[in-house]
Design a protein around this motif. Sequence first.
Motif, PDB file in Angstrom:
ATOM      1  N   CYS A  14      -5.116 -20.140 -21.149  1.00  0.00           N
ATOM      2  CA  CYS A  14      -4.910 -19.525 -19.834  1.00  0.00           C
ATOM      3  C   CYS A  14      -3.905 -18.382 -19.856  1.00  0.00           C
ATOM      4  O   CYS A  14      -3.791 -17.634 -18.876  1.00  0.00           O
ATOM      5  CB  CYS A  14      -4.498 -20.576 -18.813  1.00  0.00           C
ATOM      6  SG  CYS A  14      -2.937 -21.425 -19.177  1.00  0.00           S
ATOM      7  N   PRO A  76      -8.365 -25.056 -21.581  1.00  0.00           N
ATOM      8  CA  PRO A  76      -7.647 -23.798 -21.315  1.00  0.00           C
ATOM      9  C   PRO A  76      -6.149 -23.969 -21.105  1.00  0.00           C
ATOM     10  O   PRO A  76      -5.418 -22.979 -21.065  1.00  0.00           O
ATOM     11  CB  PRO A  76      -8.315 -23.273 -20.044  1.00  0.00           C
ATOM     12  CG  PRO A  76      -8.913 -24.471 -19.395  1.00  0.00           C
ATOM     13  CD  PRO A  76      -9.326 -25.383 -20.511  1.00  0.00           C
ATOM     14  N   ASP A 107      -1.307 -21.301 -15.285  1.00  0.00           N
ATOM     15  CA  ASP A 107      -1.032 -19.945 -14.828  1.00  0.00           C
ATOM     16  C   ASP A 107      -0.585 -19.958 -13.366  1.00  0.00           C
ATOM     17  O   ASP A 107       0.353 -19.269 -12.979  1.00  0.00           O
ATOM     18  CB  ASP A 107      -2.294 -19.088 -15.008  1.00  0.00           C
ATOM     19  CG  ASP A 107      -2.056 -17.631 -14.688  1.00  0.00           C
ATOM     20  OD1 ASP A 107      -0.891 -17.213 -14.636  1.00  0.00           O
ATOM     21  OD2 ASP A 107      -3.040 -16.895 -14.484  1.00  0.00           O
TER      22      ASP A 107
END
Length: 239
Positions: A14, A76, A107
């Motif tokens: 990510c 991710p 994120d």
Amino acid sequence: MSSSLSSEKDNNFCFPIPDTLESDRVKLVPFIPSKHAEALFQAFDESTWNYLSYGPFTSTEQFVEQFWDKGIQVNPATTSFTILDKASPVNGEPAIAGLVSYINSSDRDACTEIGFVVILPKFQRTHVTSNMVGLLMHYALDLPEEGGLELRRLQWVCNTKNAPSLKVAERMGFRFEGVLRWARVLPPSKAIGYKAAPERKGDPRSGKGGRDSAYSSCCWDDWEGGVRDWVDKVMTRTK
């Protein structure tokens, strides 16, 4: 080594994955199975996986399949780096000293965790661990103009029985936050890190133990308030 091992680095994380993170004595590069898996597997010993959810493995191919193909690469929130020791070159190249990952990354929440830390026996209790952790702390917490991700929180989570890991977190400036009890189910084969489970009527997990997890963190205000300078000093020590 099997020719079927991938020669590609992770492209599913990510956050941007740097080609290298480097200090005077240690370099981190993205884990690539065809380049790094065999040397790592050959250097693992029976204690390598005592406190980790993965392993032990019986072959390089099994290691790559279970740890990488079905674990790190498809998630991710995770990515892995091979640890290279520049101070102990082999045929003119830095020696492979271990494996480390960013895990539980977000994120949206601007956070990540240093996890799945494997320092090969030859490199334990040397400069390798402090430099590896320091490089990952810098990349996570430094500002973009300094080459970092500008995250708000970097955490370190380990089995409460893993005293060396707890000491690393303390030495590198992480702040202890507390213990999450019965955080994971573990099989009895993880004997050292194992917390025996009492029989519980109707529980399909009866007979399987677990672990208590110790949580520590270094947040952006800790980093800017002095931890960064402390980490730089620790990284320059001889051990």
